[in-house]
Scaffold this motif. Sequence first.
Motif, short mmCIF file in Angstrom:
data_model
loop_
_atom_site.label_atom_id
_atom_site.label_comp_id
_atom_site.label_asym_id
_atom_site.label_seq_id
_atom_site.Cartn_x
_atom_site.Cartn_y
_atom_site.Cartn_z
N ALA A 109 3.83 -24.00 -28.06
CA ALA A 109 4.13 -25.00 -29.08
C ALA A 109 5.33 -24.57 -29.90
N THR A 110 6.17 -25.55 -30.21
CA THR A 110 7.27 -25.34 -31.16
C THR A 110 7.20 -26.46 -32.19
N ILE A 111 7.98 -26.30 -33.25
CA ILE A 111 8.01 -27.32 -34.30
C ILE A 111 9.45 -27.51 -34.75
N ARG A 112 9.83 -28.73 -34.99
CA ARG A 112 11.19 -29.03 -35.41
C ARG A 112 11.39 -28.61 -36.86
N GLN A 113 12.38 -27.75 -37.07
CA GLN A 113 12.76 -27.31 -38.40
C GLN A 113 14.28 -27.45 -38.51
N GLY A 114 14.74 -28.49 -39.19
CA GLY A 114 16.18 -28.75 -39.24
C GLY A 114 16.69 -29.17 -37.87
N LYS A 115 17.62 -28.37 -37.31
CA LYS A 115 18.20 -28.70 -36.00
C LYS A 115 17.59 -27.87 -34.88
N ASP A 116 16.58 -27.07 -35.20
CA ASP A 116 16.04 -26.15 -34.20
C ASP A 116 14.57 -26.41 -33.92
N CYS A 117 14.14 -26.04 -32.73
CA CYS A 117 12.73 -26.03 -32.36
C CYS A 117 12.24 -24.59 -32.43
N LEU A 118 11.46 -24.27 -33.46
CA LEU A 118 11.01 -22.91 -33.71
C LEU A 118 9.59 -22.71 -33.19
N PRO A 119 9.25 -21.47 -32.82
CA PRO A 119 7.86 -21.21 -32.38
C PRO A 119 6.87 -21.64 -33.47
N PHE A 120 5.83 -22.35 -33.05
CA PHE A 120 4.83 -22.85 -34.01
C PHE A 120 3.82 -21.74 -34.25
N THR A 121 4.19 -20.83 -35.14
CA THR A 121 3.38 -19.64 -35.38
C THR A 121 2.14 -19.95 -36.22
N GLY A 122 1.27 -18.96 -36.32
CA GLY A 122 0.06 -19.13 -37.12
C GLY A 122 0.35 -19.49 -38.55
N THR A 123 1.39 -18.87 -39.12
CA THR A 123 1.74 -19.15 -40.52
C THR A 123 2.17 -20.60 -40.69
N LEU A 124 3.03 -21.08 -39.78
CA LEU A 124 3.47 -22.46 -39.86
C LEU A 124 2.32 -23.44 -39.66
N PHE A 147 6.85 -40.35 -31.41
CA PHE A 147 6.27 -40.85 -32.65
C PHE A 147 5.55 -39.73 -33.40
N PRO A 148 5.54 -39.79 -34.72
CA PRO A 148 4.75 -38.82 -35.48
C PRO A 148 3.27 -39.05 -35.23
N GLY A 149 2.49 -38.02 -35.27
CA GLY A 149 1.05 -38.14 -35.04
C GLY A 149 0.28 -37.24 -35.98
N MET A 150 -0.76 -36.61 -35.45
CA MET A 150 -1.58 -35.69 -36.23
C MET A 150 -1.49 -34.31 -35.60
N PRO A 151 -0.45 -33.51 -35.94
CA PRO A 151 -0.30 -32.19 -35.35
C PRO A 151 -1.44 -31.26 -35.78
N PRO A 152 -1.59 -30.11 -35.08
CA PRO A 152 -0.62 -29.55 -34.14
C PRO A 152 -0.77 -30.07 -32.72
N TYR A 153 0.38 -30.10 -32.01
CA TYR A 153 0.43 -30.44 -30.59
C TYR A 153 0.91 -29.21 -29.82
N THR A 154 0.44 -29.07 -28.60
CA THR A 154 0.88 -27.98 -27.73
C THR A 154 1.07 -28.53 -26.32
N THR A 155 1.70 -27.73 -25.45
CA THR A 155 1.65 -28.04 -24.03
C THR A 155 0.27 -27.62 -23.53
N THR A 156 -0.09 -28.03 -22.32
CA THR A 156 -1.43 -27.72 -21.82
C THR A 156 -1.61 -26.22 -21.54
N ASP A 157 -0.51 -25.46 -21.49
CA ASP A 157 -0.65 -24.00 -21.36
C ASP A 157 -0.63 -23.30 -22.72
N GLY A 158 -0.68 -24.07 -23.80
CA GLY A 158 -0.82 -23.49 -25.13
C GLY A 158 0.47 -23.25 -25.89
#
Length: 564
Positions: free
Chosen positions: A133-148, A120-131
């Motif tokens: 994180a990726t984000i869905r962009q089109g068909k890919d899961c890209l690194p959730f960088t500082g800029t994003l 379900f959609p929520g209130m990002p950002p979300y990460t794993t407990t080790d920090g």
Amino acid sequence: MKSKSEIMDIISKLDHHVADDFEEQDLDFKQWNHRSREDNVKTMISYAVCMANGGGGSVVFGVADKVQGINQAIKGVPFDIGIPELQKRIYEKTDPHLTPSFDDIFLNNGSVRILIMNVFPGMPPYTTTDGAATIRQGKDCLPFTGTLRRQMIDTSGQVDFTSEVIYEDWRTLFSHSAMERIREFMSRERADHNLLALSDEDLLKSIGGIKNGYFTNATLLLVGKPDAIERLIPQHKWSFRKMLSDTDYSNRDDGTHAIPVALYELERYISVDNPMVTLESGLVHPEFSTYPTIALREALLNAFGHRDYRMSGTIMLKQFRDKLVLTNPGQFIGGITPHNILHHPPVARNNHLMDLLDRLKLVNRSNLGVSRIFRSLLVEGKEPPIYREVGSNIELTFISSPLNKGFKNLVKQMVDEGNPIDVDHLLILQYLMRHEQVDSVIAAEVSQRSIQQARELLSKMFNDFILLESVGRGKGRYYTLSRKAYELLKENMKYERQQSLDKEAVKIRVLSILKERTLTNKEIRQLTGMNSKQVQRLIKELEPDGVEVKGRGAGTKYLYNPSK
């Protein structure tokens, strides 16, 4: 997210396509790794974070995404993979916690199992407990960088589901009965007479509910017809259950009515079994219900006003013999937790909806709603409310407790003496009704204040209110109720010793804390006033509810394990 029927339709086309052809922003296919179950769990955790950061979506496990042909592409998932265990692992390894839902699809006469994970959609950002994180962009899961992340933060403040405009004739969506409920609330709260004198259309325009001739989602939630709400905002639902046990109920109702109508219906159900007590006071005999109307109304309005309307789910009110439990979809946001909710600055997920509720005098946007819930219970000597975050939902529990006449008299006398006491003082007094002493550390936890603020609260109650007595000095100082306090509470207490908590209330309180963290025997003794043997018997009684004992001797700890 995709429905099972949509997934089945895609699978039927795999003889002429590969699954990758159908992957998009909210859909991915993953082949199950039959050599390593743990690798599959890690993939699920990673994709749960990716999809949640990207606005939600579905991941289908058991389908090879680069292989053409149904029989060749459908690899399946083992039948012994348990959904509750997967949800538990994902919940534990994500921050903030995520709890995806899962659906099974069985093919080839039930011989092949496919697993759909819906995030379900929520209130990002979300990460794993080790920090990570990726984000869905089109068909890919890209690194959730500082800029994003910065882009998301910059835009999230501008996105409010309830402010979106509905480009339909608002008159076909409008419910006259919902509007009448709003006017009743406004009259009761003494809203501006000039505002009440306006026509329905002009009133809605004046508060911003009609924009350029159209409703917003928030306006529809407030004055929309049930069928219009069900069609345009299908995630808005409310439910009531009169519970006989944790699993059985004697009465139920569900609806998609506008918020004011839903509020009326839910309050009506509770009023059927909300025992009243009459307090004789001169010529006036005021009545007090088990669950104060103010507390219940504020809680319901908060649930409707702050729920996450991007998630499916219902606002559920369950009435048990000894408690009320209210849950709403959505997690705490903006740094709010169950441990600071009383004094945290207000944070709104649905700014437009809360603004309309405020202008209509249904809520107060200065975070006074939570304080009013606490105060309406505490002034009658009742247990404070219990807030918890359960998966992707917020849970609020009211414990059934009778009016404490002595406590009510104490509050009245303090007001008569020119010493009105606030919620912080009431919380400390309520704690001392069940415990023999309190120090600054416990007072800080009880009142949700800093230790320095707690010291000031205790000092005021000792020096100005004469409600406490100080024992000891320095770090060893603690406080007990004064003789004056006991005299005012004499209908319910003796000066020599205080009453213990009602047993069921003790169980609810201890279990609620165990669901957040482990406890030791000593901590439970301090919390309840029990002795060591009594605590051991209490834990034994809580074992069917999922409480476990770990360790032996001084190292013994009690923990909550729902999968036990």
